[in-house]
Design an enzyme around this catalytic site. Structure first.
Site, PDB file in Angstrom:
ATOM      1  N   ILE A   9     -18.496 147.824 -10.054  1.00 39.19           N
ATOM      2  CA  ILE A   9     -19.846 148.401 -10.039  1.00 39.19           C
ATOM      3  C   ILE A   9     -20.850 147.333 -10.451  1.00 39.19           C
ATOM      4  CG2 ILE A   9     -21.303 150.287 -10.868  1.00 39.19           C
ATOM      5  CD1 ILE A   9     -18.685 151.593 -11.956  1.00 39.19           C
ATOM      6  N   ASN A  80     -24.635 148.961  -6.686  1.00 38.91           N
ATOM      7  CA  ASN A  80     -25.675 149.788  -7.297  1.00 38.91           C
ATOM      8  C   ASN A  80     -26.912 148.988  -7.703  1.00 38.91           C
ATOM      9  OD1 ASN A  80     -26.832 152.019  -9.151  1.00 38.91           O
ATOM     10  ND2 ASN A  80     -26.382 150.352 -10.581  1.00 38.91           N
ATOM     11  N   TYR A 147     -39.086 146.459  -0.928  1.00 40.45           N
ATOM     12  CA  TYR A 147     -38.050 147.415  -1.316  1.00 40.45           C
ATOM     13  C   TYR A 147     -37.592 148.239  -0.112  1.00 40.45           C
ATOM     14  CZ  TYR A 147     -35.569 150.981  -4.006  1.00 40.45           C
ATOM     15  OH  TYR A 147     -34.604 151.815  -4.508  1.00 40.45           O
ATOM     16  N   LYS A 151     -33.825 148.017   1.677  1.00 34.78           N
ATOM     17  CA  LYS A 151     -32.922 149.169   1.736  1.00 34.78           C
ATOM     18  C   LYS A 151     -32.614 149.559   3.183  1.00 34.78           C
ATOM     19  CE  LYS A 151     -32.240 149.749  -2.660  1.00 34.78           C
ATOM     20  NZ  LYS A 151     -30.911 149.492  -3.235  1.00 34.78           N
TER      21      LYS A 151
END
Length: 243
Positions: A9, A80, A147, A151
């Site tokens: 992670i 993440n 951003y 994404k």
């Protein structure tokens, strides 16, 4: 007890990554490898790895520590870590921030996905990659060009990697997961933006004042549910608000 499941992670020093690591590490069958720029103490079956994800060379140098050997029944990579970037209109963005957001939000997950799928290509167990995306990937939001674009790129990388795995029957399952709006330091950064740079500021401030933000712990439960029941979720693009 020897671990039968392994979870790698990124971004485990705070927010959703921290909640995921803590919840998964409660089960002794899980080996949890947490990656963060800020040093975090290792304890029990949680192994901390300090790594700046904006440094591509450092990522490549740490591959052996990131992706362990072992006969795990399931191994999962959870990309993440992410950064909101410099909230500003195009023409007024810090040039360094333009480079940095794509290093953290696009290049780092791409390198980690590539290394994971190479390392475990012939691995017989369950092999999952969960990329934490955002609903912003499909929205026009002023001040968020870096951003939203990063994404969107993450979504497309995930879709293509799944297609590639399916074509050659490599057995990987990949998701780009929108986690909803979570009460994390990223939201604090958004709420502190200037309205001249972000016309939706009032809306995001109201999420906090009206108690509309999800807790990292609640979203961590959803992410784990997805990984535990991945055969029930065939689509690559997922949203926690839909299950």
């Amino acid at each position: 007890m020897q671990a039968t499941h392994c979870y790698i992670i990124t971004g485990t020093s705070k927010g959703l990554g921290k909640a995921l690591a803590e919840r998964l590490a409660r089960d002794k069958k899980n080996l949890v490898i947490g990656v963060a720029r800020t040093p975090v103490s290792s304890a029990g079956n949680f192994h901390s790895l300090t790594l700046d994800l904006s440094d591509a060379e450092a990522i490549l140098e740490k591959e052996a520590a990131l992706f362990p050997e072992g006969s795990f029944e399931k191994i999962c990579l959870i990309n993440n870590a992410g950064w909101i970037g410099d909230i500003a209109h195009t023409g007024y963005i810090d040039p360094e921030a333009i480079s940095q957001i794509h290093k953290v939000n696009v290049i780092a997950p791409a390198l980690l996905m590539n290394a994971f799928m190479n390392k475990y290509d012939r691995y017989p167990g369950d092999k999952l990659i969960v990329n934490i995306s955002s609903g912003a990937a499909g929205k026009v939001m002023d001040g968020w060009s870096g951003y939203s674009a990063s994404k969107a790129a993450l979504n497309q990388m995930t879709l293509i990697a799944q297609e590639e795995s399916d074509l050659k029957k490599r057995g990987f399952t990949l998701y780009a997961l929108s986690p909803g709006i979570i009460d994390t330091p990223m939201q604090e950064t958004i709420r502190s933006a200037g309205k001249e740079n972000f016309s939706n500021l009032d809306k995001f401030q109201s999420f906090k004042s009206e108690g509309s933000l999800s807790s990292p712990e609640d979203i961590a439960k959803k992410v784990i549910y997805l990984m535990d029941h991945f055969r029930e979720f065939p689509a690559v693009l997922q949203d926690v608000r839909e299950f």
